[in-house]
Write a protein that holds these residues in place. Structure first.
Motif, short mmCIF file in Angstrom:
data_model
loop_
_atom_site.label_atom_id
_atom_site.label_comp_id
_atom_site.label_asym_id
_atom_site.label_seq_id
_atom_site.Cartn_x
_atom_site.Cartn_y
_atom_site.Cartn_z
N ILE A 45 37.15 -57.55 19.53
CA ILE A 45 36.72 -57.33 18.00
C ILE A 45 36.84 -58.41 17.18
O ILE A 45 36.56 -58.71 15.94
CB ILE A 45 37.63 -56.03 17.68
CG1 ILE A 45 36.73 -55.75 16.45
CG2 ILE A 45 39.01 -56.48 17.23
CD1 ILE A 45 37.26 -54.25 15.94
N ALA A 46 37.87 -59.77 17.60
CA ALA A 46 37.88 -60.64 17.20
C ALA A 46 36.65 -61.64 16.49
O ALA A 46 36.61 -62.06 15.26
CB ALA A 46 38.73 -61.75 17.66
N SER A 47 35.59 -61.42 17.38
CA SER A 47 34.41 -62.10 17.07
C SER A 47 33.73 -61.32 15.87
O SER A 47 33.06 -62.04 15.19
CB SER A 47 33.49 -62.15 18.24
OG SER A 47 34.20 -62.85 19.31
N ASN A 48 33.63 -59.98 16.17
CA ASN A 48 33.22 -59.03 14.94
C ASN A 48 33.85 -59.52 13.58
O ASN A 48 33.17 -59.82 12.48
CB ASN A 48 33.33 -57.74 15.04
CG ASN A 48 32.74 -57.05 16.32
OD1 ASN A 48 33.13 -57.15 17.55
ND2 ASN A 48 31.51 -56.81 16.11
N ALA A 49 34.97 -59.62 13.75
CA ALA A 49 35.90 -60.12 12.23
C ALA A 49 35.50 -61.32 11.69
O ALA A 49 35.70 -61.47 10.50
CB ALA A 49 37.39 -60.04 12.50
N ALA A 50 34.75 -62.32 12.72
CA ALA A 50 34.51 -63.46 12.08
C ALA A 50 33.06 -63.65 11.68
O ALA A 50 32.66 -64.73 10.84
CB ALA A 50 34.33 -64.70 13.27
N SER A 51 32.43 -62.42 11.40
CA SER A 51 31.23 -62.27 10.86
C SER A 51 31.35 -61.49 9.62
O SER A 51 31.71 -60.72 9.46
CB SER A 51 30.08 -61.67 11.72
OG SER A 51 28.90 -61.22 11.26
N ASP A 52 30.20 -62.00 8.65
CA ASP A 52 30.52 -61.31 7.34
C ASP A 52 30.00 -59.95 7.51
O ASP A 52 30.22 -59.19 6.59
CB ASP A 52 29.62 -61.97 6.21
CG ASP A 52 30.19 -63.29 5.69
OD1 ASP A 52 31.46 -63.01 5.29
OD2 ASP A 52 29.69 -64.41 5.46
N LEU A 53 29.21 -59.53 8.46
CA LEU A 53 28.53 -58.37 8.74
C LEU A 53 29.14 -57.47 9.97
O LEU A 53 28.72 -56.59 10.23
CB LEU A 53 26.79 -58.52 8.96
CG LEU A 53 26.23 -59.16 7.83
CD1 LEU A 53 24.49 -58.78 8.02
CD2 LEU A 53 26.38 -58.62 6.52
N HIS A 54 30.31 -58.28 10.33
CA HIS A 54 30.86 -57.76 11.47
C HIS A 54 29.83 -57.59 12.66
O HIS A 54 30.15 -56.54 13.49
CB HIS A 54 31.42 -56.25 11.23
CG HIS A 54 32.53 -56.30 10.08
ND1 HIS A 54 33.00 -55.25 9.47
CD2 HIS A 54 33.17 -57.34 9.52
CE1 HIS A 54 33.99 -55.57 8.52
NE2 HIS A 54 34.12 -56.92 8.53
N VAL A 55 29.11 -58.45 12.83
CA VAL A 55 27.96 -58.34 14.16
C VAL A 55 28.28 -59.60 14.90
O VAL A 55 28.71 -60.66 14.58
CB VAL A 55 26.68 -58.40 13.59
CG1 VAL A 55 26.22 -59.58 12.74
CG2 VAL A 55 25.56 -58.26 14.68
N MET A 56 28.37 -59.32 16.32
CA MET A 56 28.38 -60.31 17.37
C MET A 56 27.46 -59.86 18.52
O MET A 56 27.05 -58.90 18.82
CB MET A 56 29.71 -60.36 17.77
CG MET A 56 30.42 -59.21 18.49
SD MET A 56 30.00 -59.13 20.12
CE MET A 56 31.12 -60.37 20.95
N TYR A 57 27.18 -61.00 19.37
CA TYR A 57 26.34 -61.04 20.54
C TYR A 57 26.83 -61.57 21.50
O TYR A 57 27.62 -62.39 21.34
CB TYR A 57 24.84 -61.57 20.16
CG TYR A 57 23.82 -60.87 19.06
CD1 TYR A 57 22.90 -59.97 19.24
CD2 TYR A 57 24.16 -61.10 17.70
CE1 TYR A 57 22.37 -59.26 18.33
CE2 TYR A 57 23.52 -60.54 16.67
CZ TYR A 57 22.43 -59.60 17.04
OH TYR A 57 21.85 -59.11 16.12
N PHE A 58 26.38 -61.10 22.74
CA PHE A 58 26.89 -62.04 23.98
C PHE A 58 25.72 -61.78 24.98
O PHE A 58 25.23 -60.89 25.36
CB PHE A 58 28.28 -61.09 24.40
CG PHE A 58 28.09 -59.72 24.63
CD1 PHE A 58 27.73 -59.10 25.88
CD2 PHE A 58 28.50 -59.03 23.78
CE1 PHE A 58 27.54 -57.95 26.14
CE2 PHE A 58 28.33 -57.56 23.71
CZ PHE A 58 27.82 -57.15 24.92
N ALA A 59 25.59 -63.40 25.47
CA ALA A 59 24.66 -63.63 26.47
C ALA A 59 25.48 -63.86 27.78
O ALA A 59 26.16 -64.61 27.56
CB ALA A 59 23.79 -64.80 26.10
#
Length: 645
Positions: free
Chosen positions: A168-182
């Protein structure tokens, strides 16, 4: 909303009967408060955990920041629609939702990506939401608060992750709380997933949970369903074509978007892994690896290089300690087991704050540990254990891996053992600190205090005489304070009359002690004393000495001495005196203890020979010196000063 309808959406949210929780995930707030440090720390730790087990080379992590057109972000329109429907029910939630809405509608969006190499990536993507512990895609993509466990107990112990909330640390770094992983697995298969953290909300008349997944879904005849990942045919920013994992965070927070801060975070948390060539990090065009880390840590643009200012950032000190200081073994008990650690320890009186870097075997620093009662002692240390010690430290970490703590234990006995371990850790390191202090500041023992006592006693008598009258017996029954005045008869009886009194005053004048005492020539002094000059020892009352940082200031006040007359220049020599008052005239060498000596009155450097400072100017009866100390200088030394004119 039926599952069949959901199938056509890129983002999947689980429907619920009604809204029960109206706040954002509290972990988001905690990681947001940690800033870019928490973000880089979590993603690097994940990459190290996923290292290739049979590869001796370092894990390579490529961190890239840049901009992407908003329309190239997969499924982002669906996320934006849901954000517009969010309704807050408290001030914090309303503020967060308002911030998210203000970030919508950008043409170009800032992003950061973390791509690792020499890692295994996630397995079992084609199995989707399988529930199997061997399918790491399903655990990483769809389970909160769960982390994959290695088959090898030794490998599992060394891994950084344990709480399962770091994603969830990656979500926290987004203004929209969104992240992707490839992901690209061992077979070269490439998939893309993602998560978004909102609040429970109503969308098109249906209530949904707060977490959304960027995933496909398979709906079965019994209306049950199962998540499956998308094959990765998206924009190049979201591509990963070599084995490993790539995290992509769009709407990257402005306050995180700082290349220098990212590099410092890498050095702060993973300097051991980098020095051991187990990790190499590329940040845009910069490379932080074994051969280059010192270029950043020793750069004034990144870290303050003044040791005396090391009050919050300790990485330059840690590197010096780890690379230069010998290690020693310390044993720390929790009351049931003993744990053996290697402690790299350095004592330096210029260090203002004492800290211990507690490091896991993965090469990640947990915290800047404060030794109880010794936070301001002048030392620096690095603590590393073995496999057994690593397992216990891992159990003590808080969920953000930044502190040893007892608070997350529910079991009373485990909490008691954790408390005892943390206390004993302070206790054992405190022993090392105290030993170092004794070595660098030996006990002085006894001193010859005749002169000091003479001055104090004389002054005390004067003060008493001025402040109170003579004490006498009143009729042999009680003690009363007199007026301090004597009758003529009393004075006559005591001193034998006026003539006797006058005679005594004339023949016995009050002696005044000169603070400079002439020294007879002797063989030890002859080595430095010039022919025709007189040598005097300086009384302590005329010498003021103070050490500040790396400078020593000495002031000689000759105004109360009749010995120097109109002298304008003198030589000053130093002689060591030990705790027993024994003098050592030839053991102190100026060149070994001082870098330079400045005559304050003359504003120029002084020449010196052996232990004699030459040509010191006397101005208005005062001589002043400023001496720059070498690191080898023993600040506890006591001196006798000699003045030669």
């Amino acid at each position: 909303m039926k599952l069949q309808t959901l199938k056509h959406k890129k983002w999947k949210f689980s429907p619920i009967p009604n809204i029960e929780e109206s706040s954002f995930n509290k972990t988001l707030e905690r990681f947001h408060a940690m800033g870019v440090n928490g973000l880089t720390r979590e993603n690097i730790q994940n990459s190290l955990d996923g290292r290739m087990l049979n590869n001796n080379g370092p894990v390579i992590l490529k961190i890239e920041t840049g901009s992407i057109n908003e329309r190239d972000i997969p499924g982002i329109e669906e996320v934006k629609e849901r954000i517009m429907d969010l309704e807050g029910r408290n001030n914090y939630t309303n503020e967060t939702i308002s911030h998210m809405k203000n970030k919508l509608g950008q043409d170009e969006v800032r992003y950061i990506s973390f791509e690792d190499i020499n890692t295994r990536g996630l397995t079992g993507a084609r199995n989707g939401q399988s529930g199997s512990k061997k399918d790491t895609w399903g655990i990483y993509a769809y389970n909160k608060g769960v982390h994959f466990e290695e088959d090898s107990q030794e490998v599992e112990i060394s891994r950084g992750g344990s709480h399962g909330v770091g994603k969830i640390a990656s979500n926290a770094a987004s203004d929209l709380h969104v992240m992707y992983f490839a992901n690209c697995d061992e077979n070269g298969e490439q998939h893309l997933g993602g998560t978004v953290q909102l609040i429970e909300h109503v969308y098109n008349g249906q209530a949904f949970r707060s977490t959304g997944y960027f995933t496909d879904i398979e709906v079965y005849d019994d209306n049950s369903s199962k998540f499956y990942p998308y094959e990765n045919n998206f924009h190049e920013v979201f591509q990963k074509d070599s084995r490993g994992l790539k995290i992509i965070i769009p709407y990257f927070r402005k306050e995180y978007d700082d290349e220098k801060a990212i590099i410092k975070s890498i050095c702060d948390s993973f300097f051991i892994a980098i020095l051991k060539n187990e990790l190499e990090v590329h940040v845009n065009e910069e490379e932080v690896k074994k051969d280059t880390i010192l270029n950043y840590v020793k750069d004034q643009d990144y870290y303050n290089q003044d040791i005396t200012e090391a009050k919050k950032e300790f990485t330059p000190l840690y590197l010096d300690t780890y690379l230069e200081a010998p290690s020693r073994e310390i044993i720390v008990s929790n009351g049931e087991e003993d744990f053996q650690f290697q402690l790299y320890f350095k004592y330096n009186e210029e260090i203002p704050k004492g800290r211990v870097a507690i490091v896991r075997t993965i090469g990640m620093k947990i915290e800047d540990f404060k030794v109880t009662g010794n936070a301001t002692k002048p030392f620096n240390a690095v603590l590393i254990g073995g496999s057994k010690e690593d397992a216990y430290l891992k159990s003590l970490e808080n969920e953000s891996h930044t502190k040893l703590s007892k608070d997350h234990f529910s079991d009373t006995q485990l909490k008691r053992l954790a408390t005892r371990f943390i206390n004993n850790l302070s206790k054992e390191i405190r022993k090392v600190i105290e030993e170092a202090i004794k070595q660098h500041n030996p006990t002085d023992g006894l001193m010859d205090t005749k002169d000091i006592l003479y001055v104090v006693e004389t002054q005390l008598k004067k003060d008493l005489e001025n402040s109170m009258g003579t004490v006498k017996i009143n009729n042999g029954k009680s003690i009363v304070k007199s007026t301090g005045k004597q009758s003529k008869k009393e004075r006559r009886n005591k001193r034998g009359g006026r003539k006797s009194e006058a005679k005594n005053e004339k023949n016995s004048p009050q002696r005044k002690r000169d603070p400079l005492k002439w020294q007879k020539s002797n063989k030890e002094m002859d080595n430095t004393q010039e022919e025709g000059k007189k040598l005097y020892s300086a009384h302590p009352e005329m010498v003021e000495r103070v050490i500040i940082s790396d400078k020593e200031m000495i002031k000689f006040d000759f105004t109360k001495s009749d010995q120097l007359g109109g002298e304008k220049v003198c030589d000053i020599s130093l002689s060591i005196i030990d705790g027993m008052g024994v003098e050592y005239t030839d053991e102190f060498k100026i060149q070994n203890n001082y870098q330079e000596i400045l005559d304050v009155n003359a504003a120029k450097r002084c020449a010196y020979k052996k232990n004699v400072i030459q040509g010191v100017q006397i101005k208005d009866g005062v001589a002043q010196l400023q001496l720059k100390l070498r690191k080898t200088f023993n600040r506890s030394l006591k001196f006798i000063y000699y003045v030669e004119v």
